[in-house]
Design an enzyme around this catalytic site. Sequence first.
Site, PDB file in Angstrom:
ATOM      1  N   CYS A 134       0.839  -1.204   0.000  1.00 43.92           N
ATOM      2  CA  CYS A 134       0.000   0.000   0.000  1.00 43.92           C
ATOM      3  C   CYS A 134       0.871   1.251   0.000  1.00 43.92           C
ATOM      4  CB  CYS A 134      -0.904  -0.015   1.228  1.00 43.92           C
ATOM      5  SG  CYS A 134      -1.891   1.484   1.423  1.00 43.92           S
ATOM      6  N   CYS A 137      -0.270   4.163   2.172  1.00 46.62           N
ATOM      7  CA  CYS A 137       0.034   4.012   3.603  1.00 46.62           C
ATOM      8  C   CYS A 137       1.515   4.256   3.883  1.00 46.62           C
ATOM      9  CB  CYS A 137      -0.287   2.597   4.076  1.00 46.62           C
ATOM     10  SG  CYS A 137      -1.822   1.912   3.442  1.00 46.62           S
ATOM     11  N   ASP A 138       2.390   3.761   3.031  1.00 43.83           N
ATOM     12  CA  ASP A 138       3.794   3.639   3.428  1.00 43.83           C
ATOM     13  C   ASP A 138       4.786   4.485   2.626  1.00 43.83           C
ATOM     14  OD1 ASP A 138       2.978   1.821   5.336  1.00 43.83           O
ATOM     15  OD2 ASP A 138       3.285   0.085   4.053  1.00 43.83           O
TER      16      ASP A 138
END
Length: 333
Positions: A134, A137-138
């Site tokens: 993701c 997200c990261d």
Amino acid sequence: MGEVRELIIIGGGPAGYTAALYAARGDLRPLVIEGFQWGGQLMITSDVENYPGYPDGVMGPAMMQDFRRQAERFGAEFVSDDVTRVDFSERPFKVYVEDDEYLADAVIVATGASARQLGLESEVALQGRGVSYCATCDASFFRDKDVVVVGGGDSTMEEATFLAKFASKVTIVHRREDFRASQIMLNRARANEKIEFVTNAVVDEVLGVEEGKVTGVRLRDVRSQETWELPTTGLFAAIGHDPNTKLFLDQLEHDAAGYLVTRPGTTETNILGVFAAGDVQDHVYRQAVTAAGSGCMAALDAERYLAAREGHPHAALTAPRPEAEPEPETAQV
Ligand code: NAP
């Protein structure tokens, strides 16, 4: 016949636990059959920095424990096992864990989706330590670093383009010469000077297991079988997601990819009293916060349904459905 509960929630991720919290506070005494590996996709992420309310970030597994504990505090009960079969053809609805039968007047399906994995042992060992599924997200953990993104679809192009805002270099590794991605997404990635392409290649191994963090990948040319190592600090597998809907496909309306279809603006499925929340019915946003939001919606929808049902014991089993609405264009752009 055993006890008939008001509500069973299938799935223990952000959607399921949020539904459980709201339902428990609404006195529905929900039973959450949360899965053997409860917690959902956040269990394979490390820092979560985009969930509102955690200004210093939070570890994914810790956040899921908090979600679960909060629902438990208001009386939600849990079965930490996998549902093996459901029968929504008559009331009460039946949910099975092997030979154990659970009965309920309403069910919320919140089984989520799973990011496809490459299938490497080293990939599993380094999940949350440089291996991610993701970019949203990261990506910010890879500021000024080199990363590799695997895949050739729209997700790959989207993740690579997003990562390029942070990383110093993004290498897309794709197993074929031709791309499945739409031309516009591919062109956008090609025009980005931080993005490089390696085609006809696969990742044979993620390097860094000994060090406990990704240090590189070993690539293999699928035509010549030649292998080489590419140093990198991150590996993003962007090879698609699969909704966890195998158990429901013969009973609940779903799209061609297997995502459950809900009536727009609600969490209602085609069976009155069965609701769906979270990634199992959302292939567009796929965020913990949106999953939690739809879990809340499902609990409120279930609560209203249960309250109305008491006055309408002969309600039809199948909910009347409005004409299908076309997909919003923004979902495809
Ligand atoms: P996808 O279209 O199924 O693409 C998956 C890609 O990963 C393919 O290129 C595939 O290679 C590759 N792949 C699959 N398994 C692999 C493996 N084991 N090793 C290496 N490569 C592997 O999935 P997606 O990109 O997530 O898209 C899903 C749907 O959502 C599509 O309809 C897409 O258009 C849509 N979507 C739209 C947007 C947007 O418009 N903003 C963004 C994301 C997704 P092959 O091509 O060789 O099979």
